[in-house]
Design a protein around this motif. Sequence first.
Motif, mmCIF file in Angstrom:
data_model
loop_
_atom_site.group_PDB
_atom_site.id
_atom_site.type_symbol
_atom_site.label_atom_id
_atom_site.label_comp_id
_atom_site.label_asym_id
_atom_site.label_seq_id
_atom_site.Cartn_x
_atom_site.Cartn_y
_atom_site.Cartn_z
ATOM 1 N N THR A 766 0.827 -1.203 0.000
ATOM 2 C CA THR A 766 0.000 0.000 0.000
ATOM 3 C C THR A 766 0.864 1.258 0.000
ATOM 4 O O THR A 766 0.510 2.247 -0.665
ATOM 5 C CB THR A 766 -0.932 0.011 1.229
ATOM 6 O OG1 THR A 766 -0.135 -0.161 2.431
ATOM 7 C CG2 THR A 766 -1.959 -1.109 1.142
ATOM 8 N N ASP A 767 1.997 1.231 0.751
ATOM 9 C CA ASP A 767 2.873 2.402 0.740
ATOM 10 C C ASP A 767 3.419 2.653 -0.660
ATOM 11 O O ASP A 767 3.490 3.802 -1.118
ATOM 12 C CB ASP A 767 4.038 2.189 1.729
ATOM 13 C CG ASP A 767 3.561 2.215 3.184
ATOM 14 O OD1 ASP A 767 2.414 2.688 3.418
ATOM 15 O OD2 ASP A 767 4.307 1.755 4.056
ATOM 16 N N PHE A 768 3.828 1.599 -1.321
ATOM 17 C CA PHE A 768 4.367 1.749 -2.677
ATOM 18 C C PHE A 768 3.276 2.251 -3.637
ATOM 19 O O PHE A 768 3.534 3.107 -4.493
ATOM 20 C CB PHE A 768 4.905 0.395 -3.175
ATOM 21 C CG PHE A 768 5.799 0.534 -4.380
ATOM 22 C CD1 PHE A 768 7.170 0.715 -4.239
ATOM 23 C CD2 PHE A 768 5.265 0.500 -5.667
ATOM 24 C CE1 PHE A 768 7.980 0.845 -5.351
ATOM 25 C CE2 PHE A 768 6.058 0.636 -6.780
ATOM 26 C CZ PHE A 768 7.437 0.810 -6.631
ATOM 27 N N GLN A 769 2.058 1.742 -3.428
ATOM 28 C CA GLN A 769 0.956 2.157 -4.304
ATOM 29 C C GLN A 769 0.604 3.616 -4.076
ATOM 30 O O GLN A 769 0.374 4.380 -5.012
ATOM 31 C CB GLN A 769 -0.269 1.271 -4.031
ATOM 32 C CG GLN A 769 -1.394 1.469 -5.050
ATOM 33 C CD GLN A 769 -2.484 2.391 -4.533
ATOM 34 O OE1 GLN A 769 -2.614 2.552 -3.310
ATOM 35 N NE2 GLN A 769 -3.235 2.991 -5.444
ATOM 36 N N THR A 770 0.643 4.065 -2.781
ATOM 37 C CA THR A 770 0.351 5.466 -2.465
ATOM 38 C C THR A 770 1.415 6.381 -3.048
ATOM 39 O O THR A 770 1.113 7.427 -3.638
ATOM 40 C CB THR A 770 0.276 5.644 -0.942
ATOM 41 O OG1 THR A 770 -0.739 4.773 -0.411
ATOM 42 C CG2 THR A 770 -0.061 7.094 -0.586
ATOM 43 N N ALA A 771 2.677 5.963 -2.890
ATOM 44 C CA ALA A 771 3.762 6.779 -3.433
ATOM 45 C C ALA A 771 3.681 6.840 -4.954
ATOM 46 O O ALA A 771 3.977 7.886 -5.559
ATOM 47 C CB ALA A 771 5.110 6.191 -2.990
ATOM 48 N N THR A 772 3.290 5.758 -5.590
ATOM 49 C CA THR A 772 3.169 5.746 -7.061
ATOM 50 C C THR A 772 2.068 6.694 -7.512
ATOM 51 O O THR A 772 2.234 7.439 -8.493
ATOM 52 C CB THR A 772 2.853 4.332 -7.559
ATOM 53 O OG1 THR A 772 3.894 3.445 -7.132
ATOM 54 C CG2 THR A 772 2.745 4.307 -9.066
ATOM 55 N N VAL A 773 0.941 6.703 -6.791
ATOM 56 C CA VAL A 773 -0.154 7.612 -7.134
ATOM 57 C C VAL A 773 0.298 9.051 -6.976
ATOM 58 O O VAL A 773 -0.007 9.925 -7.818
ATOM 59 C CB VAL A 773 -1.391 7.310 -6.270
ATOM 60 C CG1 VAL A 773 -2.447 8.389 -6.460
ATOM 61 C CG2 VAL A 773 -1.940 5.946 -6.572
ATOM 62 N N THR A 774 1.061 9.323 -5.908
ATOM 63 C CA THR A 774 1.538 10.687 -5.689
ATOM 64 C C THR A 774 2.487 11.112 -6.802
ATOM 65 O O THR A 774 2.412 12.241 -7.320
ATOM 66 C CB THR A 774 2.263 10.764 -4.338
ATOM 67 O OG1 THR A 774 1.365 10.351 -3.295
ATOM 68 C CG2 THR A 774 2.730 12.192 -4.066
ATOM 69 N N LEU A 775 3.376 10.183 -7.213
ATOM 70 C CA LEU A 775 4.312 10.492 -8.288
ATOM 71 C C LEU A 775 3.571 10.785 -9.599
ATOM 72 O O LEU A 775 3.899 11.747 -10.310
ATOM 73 C CB LEU A 775 5.278 9.325 -8.484
ATOM 74 C CG LEU A 775 6.258 9.461 -9.675
ATOM 75 C CD1 LEU A 775 7.168 10.669 -9.498
ATOM 76 C CD2 LEU A 775 7.091 8.186 -9.809
ATOM 77 N N LEU A 776 2.586 9.987 -9.883
ATOM 78 C CA LEU A 776 1.834 10.195 -11.120
ATOM 79 C C LEU A 776 1.071 11.512 -11.086
ATOM 80 O O LEU A 776 0.941 12.200 -12.109
ATOM 81 C CB LEU A 776 0.864 9.036 -11.354
ATOM 82 C CG LEU A 776 1.514 7.686 -11.675
ATOM 83 C CD1 LEU A 776 0.462 6.592 -11.743
ATOM 84 C CD2 LEU A 776 2.270 7.769 -12.991
ATOM 85 N N ALA A 777 0.567 11.892 -9.899
ATOM 86 C CA ALA A 777 -0.139 13.166 -9.778
ATOM 87 C C ALA A 777 0.806 14.336 -9.994
ATOM 88 O O ALA A 777 0.459 15.322 -10.660
ATOM 89 C CB ALA A 777 -0.797 13.265 -8.404
ATOM 90 N N LEU A 778 2.036 14.229 -9.443
ATOM 91 C CA LEU A 778 3.013 15.283 -9.643
ATOM 92 C C LEU A 778 3.417 15.394 -11.108
ATOM 93 O O LEU A 778 3.566 16.494 -11.646
ATOM 94 C CB LEU A 778 4.255 14.999 -8.775
ATOM 95 C CG LEU A 778 4.058 15.168 -7.254
ATOM 96 C CD1 LEU A 778 5.298 14.686 -6.484
ATOM 97 C CD2 LEU A 778 3.771 16.637 -6.900
ATOM 98 N N MET A 779 3.574 14.263 -11.755
ATOM 99 C CA MET A 779 3.988 14.275 -13.160
ATOM 100 C C MET A 779 2.897 14.886 -14.050
ATOM 101 O O MET A 779 3.202 15.600 -15.004
ATOM 102 C CB MET A 779 4.309 12.858 -13.625
ATOM 103 C CG MET A 779 5.554 12.278 -12.957
ATOM 104 S SD MET A 779 5.825 10.530 -13.361
ATOM 105 C CE MET A 779 6.183 10.660 -15.104
ATOM 106 N N SER A 780 1.661 14.635 -13.718
ATOM 107 C CA SER A 780 0.574 15.192 -14.530
ATOM 108 C C SER A 780 0.400 16.677 -14.280
ATOM 109 O O SER A 780 -0.083 17.417 -15.153
ATOM 110 C CB SER A 780 -0.739 14.463 -14.225
ATOM 111 O OG SER A 780 -1.108 14.658 -12.873
#
Length: 818
Positions: A766-780
């Motif tokens: 879940t931590d990895f999934q949360t961090a991935t979502v945050t990264l994708l939000a920053l990239m967008s």
Amino acid sequence: MDDELLELQRQFEFAQQAKSSIRLSERNVVELVQKLHELRIIDFELLHTVSGKEYITPEQLRHEIAEEVKKRGRVSLIDLADATGVDLYHVEKQAQHVVSEDPGLMLIQGEIISQSYWDSVAEEINERLQECSQIALAELAAQLHVGSELVASVLEPRLGTMVKGRLEGGQLYTPAYVACVSAMVRGASRGVTVPTNLSVLWSTLQQLLQEMEGATGIAVESSFFQSLFNGLVKGGEVIGTLRAGVHWTPTVFAFAQKECVDSFFSQNSFISYDALQKLGISQPIQFLQSRYPEGIPLATVFVHPSITEMLDAAIEDAIERGSWLDSLSVLPTFFGGQDASKIMSLSPFVQSVLKANKALIVGDSYLFSSSFVKDVYDRVEKEMETLSHSGSSTIMLSEDSHLVKEAKAGQDINKSSEPFETGSESGNSKRGTEKGSKKKKGKSSGTKTVSTEGDSENEDYIPTKSRKNQKKGKGVSSSQVADSRKGAKKESSKTQEEIVPSDEWLMQKLAILVPDFEEQGIDNPQTILRHLADHLRPKLVNYWKERRKALFTENVEKMKRLLDNLQRKLDESFLNLQLYEKALDLFEDDQSTSVTLHRHLLRTVATSIADMLLHNLDIHNKLKNGTQVEDSQNSESISLSSGERTAIAKSFPGSQSKRALAVVEALEGKRVETFTTVLRDLAEESGLLLKTLDKKLERTLLHSYRKDLTSQVSAETDPVSLLPKVVSLLYIQVHSRALQAPGRAISVAVTRLKDKLDDSAYKILTDFQTATVTLLALMSAATGDEQDCTSDRILSKKEILESQMPALKALVLGSSQA
């Protein structure tokens, strides 16, 4: 002597005055006469009178009859019976004797008439005739109480002697009257200058005579006029020709007629039959042939040989120039198509040219040089080659069944029919996956039947399943195979109706290739184009068939390889689709997530399968139609747009097109099951079979997929791409299902693993999934501005994720492999 005579008279007187001493009664006298007759003393016949008191001999009766006739001239037998007192029977009998012995008597209708009586009657008739000028025999017969025929027979020998007149048509005329009417007939006949029906002329004369004589005049029969006219013709007083007794053509008209015909024919070298019929010539051909033996009779005109010479010169010039000629343009305007055709058929020069193959006649009036036709044919042939290379089927004639038979005549069909072979579940497992279980020998490898209707390979393959698969009910049903046969039959009958090449296409090409037809001012160029197309089309059809036969020979092997490769790729892709579909059952309780996963699978794996199948079937149909197709690129990399899929599906024949359109529509749906159903229908319609995923194949594919994912996770360096692969691998380990999930469904998939993982492992995920979502939000949200600090945050977040990657990989690979 006188004294002796006187003495005898005295004695006779004394004897008469003396009274007999014996008196005989009438009865005694009758008996005495009978006795004398019996004794032959009286040997002659005696006739009783009506009173019965007298006897009379037949000679005496005949004498009395003759005397009575001589005295009266005409006596009735009944009157004779009364006068002689003898029965009518004996009078009739003796009257016949009298008439037979005297040629001057006749017995007519119970009357004896003497010639003297007829002479007196003739004198009376003559007197009356001279007074009236004409008398009807019917009137005389009524007065004399005899038949008209008898009166005519009596008067005929007395005409000109006792009766000064003429008998005609039941009428008696005086010579003066006959001369008057004859003069009228002569004048009317000489006044006629055109062919006339004499009955009309006689009617006019009858009306004229009635007007002259008034109401008391007797109508003159047409036969009287005709008789007078015939006499005038024989005497040369009226000159002309009489046909059928009533059709009169005066010599003056015939002369003018011939002058008119001669003048026109000498000036124009031809004359139409209609013109002769207007002149009153009912048989123009016979008339012209008798007058001009050297002339040529055509359909509607009669021509002089000079017309043929003029046409021959024009044809010779057209052949030398390698061109064409419309013979009607050379001939006079009165000529029609049939005239042109006949004059060319009668021309020795044209026939010699045709025999030497220097020219040919198309239609009724068009003549083409052989070089012109060959040039046009070669150019049209090149156009057809261009169309065949471009794959156009607008001018094709589908005779696939016949051509495939010929192309496969020298091949071993049993060896080349493997692309449609199917076996039991283990018999196809090797084609289902490139890696997997060993191939087993199935009990049934498919039943092959030769179809009389003719499909793409002229064969129908009816797959047979093992008993195991029959129990599962996953095989192809007989009704589906029957539907496939019906579709093939309808398509075959439909394509047989196409034309090679179509008249419209060929005429359009000829109009473009040969613009001379319109440039030379032809009124209706479509006519000559139609005739030329009709002549060229049989040759083009033969050329097209030979070319297609050669192409079919080449395409049979291509079609076999294409279907082999397509069946293999379709087996592998469809089994993978079924494997991925089973994982979707875990999310049936979540409607929104289930729809998302179904749509993701349809837009990825299902779309790839549909594109591959449609592309290969399109190539197969082109090969089947005899179209040259270059070796295609790898069909697995084919990606079609929605419009391209629809266009390809609509180009398929018959029911195959409907099923292909259903597949295209299913890609836009929400359920994978709908797609698999219509895909299976299309495959069966196309002669392909889709394997059903069984337990053993599922285990094999799952093992292969897990091994492949494990190697991908081990080698993955991108943290964003690593997460879905780890989640899919976890689902294989936990649920034994191969999950294909899009990015927006990963969070739900991770949540479903909470009860299946320990807390530490779930926290890492879940931590990895949360961090991935945050990264994708920053990239967008990044704008690319140098002053923006988002890029620094993205780099730091990537570093965090990269540091967590070993722990995430350890969840599925183990700590040593991670």
